[in-house]
Scaffold this active site. Structure first.
Site, PDB file in Angstrom:
ATOM      1  CG  ASP A 135      -2.046   1.042   1.106  1.00  0.00           C
ATOM      2  OD1 ASP A 135      -2.470   1.320  -0.023  1.00  0.00           O
ATOM      3  OD2 ASP A 135      -2.465   1.581   2.147  1.00  0.00           O
ATOM      4  CB  CYS A 189     -20.330  -7.664  -9.447  1.00  0.00           C
ATOM      5  SG  CYS A 189     -18.981  -7.138  -8.370  1.00  0.00           S
ATOM      6  CB  CYS A 192     -25.153  -7.368  -6.939  1.00  0.00           C
ATOM      7  SG  CYS A 192     -25.098  -6.639  -5.290  1.00  0.00           S
ATOM      8  CB  CYS A 199     -21.941   5.449  -2.241  1.00  0.00           C
ATOM      9  SG  CYS A 199     -20.743   6.792  -2.054  1.00  0.00           S
TER      10      CYS A 199
END
Length: 349
Positions: A135, A189, A192, A199
């Site tokens: 990261d 996915c 969906c 959000c």
């Protein structure tokens, strides 16, 4: 040159060792750059969706693929460490900290395990060169994870695993060792759109596209300066990050907290911290409280700014005196957020 049988046996041993070190998912992919992956990165940057994260644009040519960073790389080992929560991330709280930040700093935990795996690999194949990442380098861990078969990049742009849901910290090892790749993971996915609908700030202009400038995680962690007023009410009680798009993913039903790395367990005092205590933090107290936590990286001023937004949304008149005192804070961003919060609390019935 490693023969085929030897390569397969090394891969099996590598995956077993990775799991022994606490990784819940491990896969292998070739290190060659992917032109489509690079194109998507540049399109995203051209849209300005990275906001003020200039470091993403500055090193885009290196970020676009493993061999763009390190031409000698032959294979990428993609790894995931589970931080599956045993509480409901969406439960109402006075101050909400993202699940991933409730425990120890994952950078330290994941990197320690990556280095241990890297040392083991060099012991098996002396002379092997490698680099480890978690990261903090220009590495696209999520698409590499999909290419290595440990999950797929969902409509919320995060990696989704059939076994661990969204709850994986990702790391990668680049190596000069030629390893046989795993099959990439297919997208599951389907139709969906739970993450899109969940959000609070409409940060998804389209499935698989994130406008970070509207994302609560970006606004509360990466964004310096005042948070735009259009997002403040939607931020609610979230003071560090946001789990909404992750928490609603149906694949989380398969996630097992037993797979969570022991050092990533949440600190009890960060699951539902009282805002009054957080608003009282000066720099020294902030550093002491969040020692060993990823929250420490944002600094006291940005963190208290976030807490003031939550205070303004809380309707808790008992916080008014603390908020009013912070209108005189030496940091102008904190003082501005306090003014906003005080106005909100004053207007509360």
């Amino acid at each position: 040159m490693v023969n085929t049988q030897d390569t397969f046996s090394l891969e099996d041993a590598l995956k077993a060792k990775a799991r022994e070190l606490g990784f819940a998912a491990v896969g292998i992919t070739a290190a060659e750059d992917d032109p489509l992956r690079a194109e998507r990165l540049h399109d995203w940057l051209d849209e300005g969706f990275h906001g003020s994260m200039g470091w993403m644009d500055d090193r885009a040519e290196v970020r676009q693929g493993p061999q763009s960073m390190w031409p000698a790389a032959k294979s990428v080992i993609a790894l995931g460490m589970s931080y599956a929560p045993d509480i409901d991330p969406l439960a109402e709280r006075e101050a909400t900290i993202s699940v991933y930040a409730q425990g120890r700093d994952y950078h330290d935990v994941v990197k320690k395990a990556l280095k241990a795996l890297a040392r083991w690999l060099v012991e098996q194949r002396p002379g092997t060169e490698l680099k480890v990442f978690v990261d903090t380098a220009p590495v696209m861990e999520k698409p590499l994870g999909q290419a290595a078969g440990i999950g797929w990049q969902g409509k919320h742009t995060n990696l989704v695993s059939r076994e661990h849901g969204n709850w994986l910290f990702l790391g990668a090892i680049y190596t000069t060792l030629q390893l046989s790749p795993d099959a990439p993971h297919e997208d599951r996915c389907g139709s969906c759109r739970a993450c899109q609908d969940a959000c609070p700030t409409d940060a998804f202009p389209a499935p698989y596209r994130l406008d970070a400038r509207r994302c609560i995680s970006y606004l509360t962690i990466e964004h310096h300066g005042p948070i735009p007023e259009e997002f403040r009410e939607a931020i609610g009680s979230r003071i560090y990050g946001c789990d909404d798009c992750l928490a609603v993913c149906p694949w989380n039903k398969f996630a097992d907290t037993a797979a969570r790395h022991a050092r990533l367990a949440p600190r009890e005092e960060l699951v539902d911290p009282p805002l009054a205590e957080l608003l009282a933090l000066d720099d020294a107290a902030f550093r002491a409280k969040f020692s060993g936590s990823p929250i420490k990286r944002v600094g006291r001023n940005r963190f208290v700014r976030n807490c003031l937004i939550a205070a303004g949304n809380s309707g808790n008149l008992a916080l008014r005196e603390q908020v009013e005192a912070l209108t005189a804070d030496p940091d102008p961003v904190v003082a501005e957020a306090a003014d906003w919060a005080l106005t909100r609390l004053t207007a509360s019935p």
